[in-house]
Scaffold this motif. Structure first.
Motif, short mmCIF file in Angstrom:
data_model
loop_
_atom_site.label_atom_id
_atom_site.label_comp_id
_atom_site.label_asym_id
_atom_site.label_seq_id
_atom_site.Cartn_x
_atom_site.Cartn_y
_atom_site.Cartn_z
N UNK A 45 53.59 -19.90 -11.75
CA UNK A 45 53.12 -18.87 -11.39
C UNK A 45 52.37 -18.68 -9.88
N UNK A 46 51.84 -19.92 -9.64
CA UNK A 46 50.97 -20.05 -8.58
C UNK A 46 51.93 -20.54 -7.38
N UNK A 47 52.91 -21.07 -7.79
CA UNK A 47 53.96 -21.66 -6.79
C UNK A 47 54.78 -20.22 -6.26
N UNK A 48 55.03 -19.51 -7.18
CA UNK A 48 55.70 -18.07 -6.78
C UNK A 48 54.86 -17.16 -5.98
N UNK A 49 53.59 -17.09 -6.41
CA UNK A 49 52.79 -16.47 -5.46
C UNK A 49 52.51 -16.79 -4.08
N UNK A 50 52.67 -18.31 -4.05
CA UNK A 50 52.33 -18.88 -2.55
C UNK A 50 53.74 -18.87 -2.06
N UNK A 51 54.69 -18.78 -2.41
CA UNK A 51 56.05 -18.46 -1.88
C UNK A 51 56.20 -16.94 -1.20
N UNK A 52 55.69 -15.92 -2.10
CA UNK A 52 55.91 -14.51 -1.46
C UNK A 52 54.89 -14.26 -0.38
N UNK A 53 53.76 -14.98 -0.42
CA UNK A 53 52.77 -15.02 0.81
C UNK A 53 53.33 -15.45 2.16
N UNK A 54 53.91 -16.67 1.73
CA UNK A 54 54.51 -17.41 2.78
C UNK A 54 55.78 -16.49 3.59
N UNK A 55 56.44 -15.88 2.84
CA UNK A 55 57.57 -15.11 3.10
C UNK A 55 57.11 -13.88 3.79
N UNK A 56 55.79 -13.20 3.42
CA UNK A 56 55.27 -12.11 3.82
C UNK A 56 54.88 -12.42 5.36
N UNK A 57 54.04 -13.64 5.25
CA UNK A 57 53.51 -13.95 6.58
C UNK A 57 54.78 -14.31 7.81
N UNK A 58 55.80 -14.78 7.21
CA UNK A 58 56.99 -14.89 8.07
C UNK A 58 57.47 -13.77 8.68
N UNK A 59 57.88 -12.77 7.49
CA UNK A 59 57.98 -11.42 8.05
C UNK A 59 57.46 -10.84 8.92
N UNK A 60 55.91 -10.89 8.60
CA UNK A 60 55.07 -10.14 9.87
C UNK A 60 55.19 -10.72 11.26
N UNK A 61 55.40 -12.11 11.24
CA UNK A 61 55.51 -12.99 12.52
C UNK A 61 56.72 -12.50 13.34
N UNK A 62 57.98 -12.31 12.34
CA UNK A 62 59.28 -11.84 13.12
C UNK A 62 59.12 -10.53 13.38
N UNK A 63 58.50 -9.49 12.79
CA UNK A 63 58.24 -8.25 13.24
C UNK A 63 57.69 -8.24 14.57
N UNK A 64 56.47 -9.10 14.80
CA UNK A 64 55.57 -9.27 15.85
C UNK A 64 56.65 -9.54 16.97
N UNK A 65 57.20 -10.70 16.84
CA UNK A 65 58.18 -11.13 17.77
C UNK A 65 59.19 -10.13 18.36
N UNK A 66 59.68 -9.47 17.22
CA UNK A 66 60.78 -8.47 17.71
C UNK A 66 60.18 -7.39 18.68
#
Length: 80
Positions: A45-66
Motif C-alpha cells: 500500500x505504501x509503495x502504491x501511494x508513493x508511486x501515485x504521488x510520484x506520477x502526480x508530481x511528474x504530471x504537474x511538472x509536464x503541465x508546467x513545461x507544456x
C-alpha cells in the motif's frame, strides 16, 4: 535464508528454531502467516501511494513545461 516465525507476544521476527523469543523472552510460537501478510499488505500500500504521488508530481511538472512551451511558441510567432 533461515526459516523465521513471528513472536505472538511482541510481534518481532525470530528464527524458527529459537525456543524463546530473544526480544521478550516468551516461548516462541509457530509461524503466524497473518502477521507477515499484514506487513506485506502495508508495504504494498505504501509503495502504491508513493508511486501515485510520484506520477502526480511528474504530471504537474509536464503541465508546467507544456505551458512554458506554448508561451515560447507564441512569442516566436509574434516576433516573425
Amino acid at each position: 535464508m533461515k526459516p523465521v516465525c513471528v513472536c505472538r507476544s511482541c510481534g518481532r521476527t525470530i528464527e524458527k528454531e529459537f525456543l524463546y523469543c530473544p526480544w521478550c523472552g516468551k516461548e516462541s510460537a509457530e509461524f503466524d502467516s497473518s502477521v507477515i501478510d499484514r506487513v506485506f499488505e502495508r508495504i504494498e500500500q505504501q509503495q502504491s501511494e508513493s508511486r501515485e504521488q510520484h506520477i502526480k508530481r511528474m504530471a504537474d511538472e509536464l503541465d508546467s513545461l507544456e505551458k512554458d512551451l506554448n508561451v515560447l511558441a507564441l512569442s516566436a510567432e509574434m516576433h516573425k
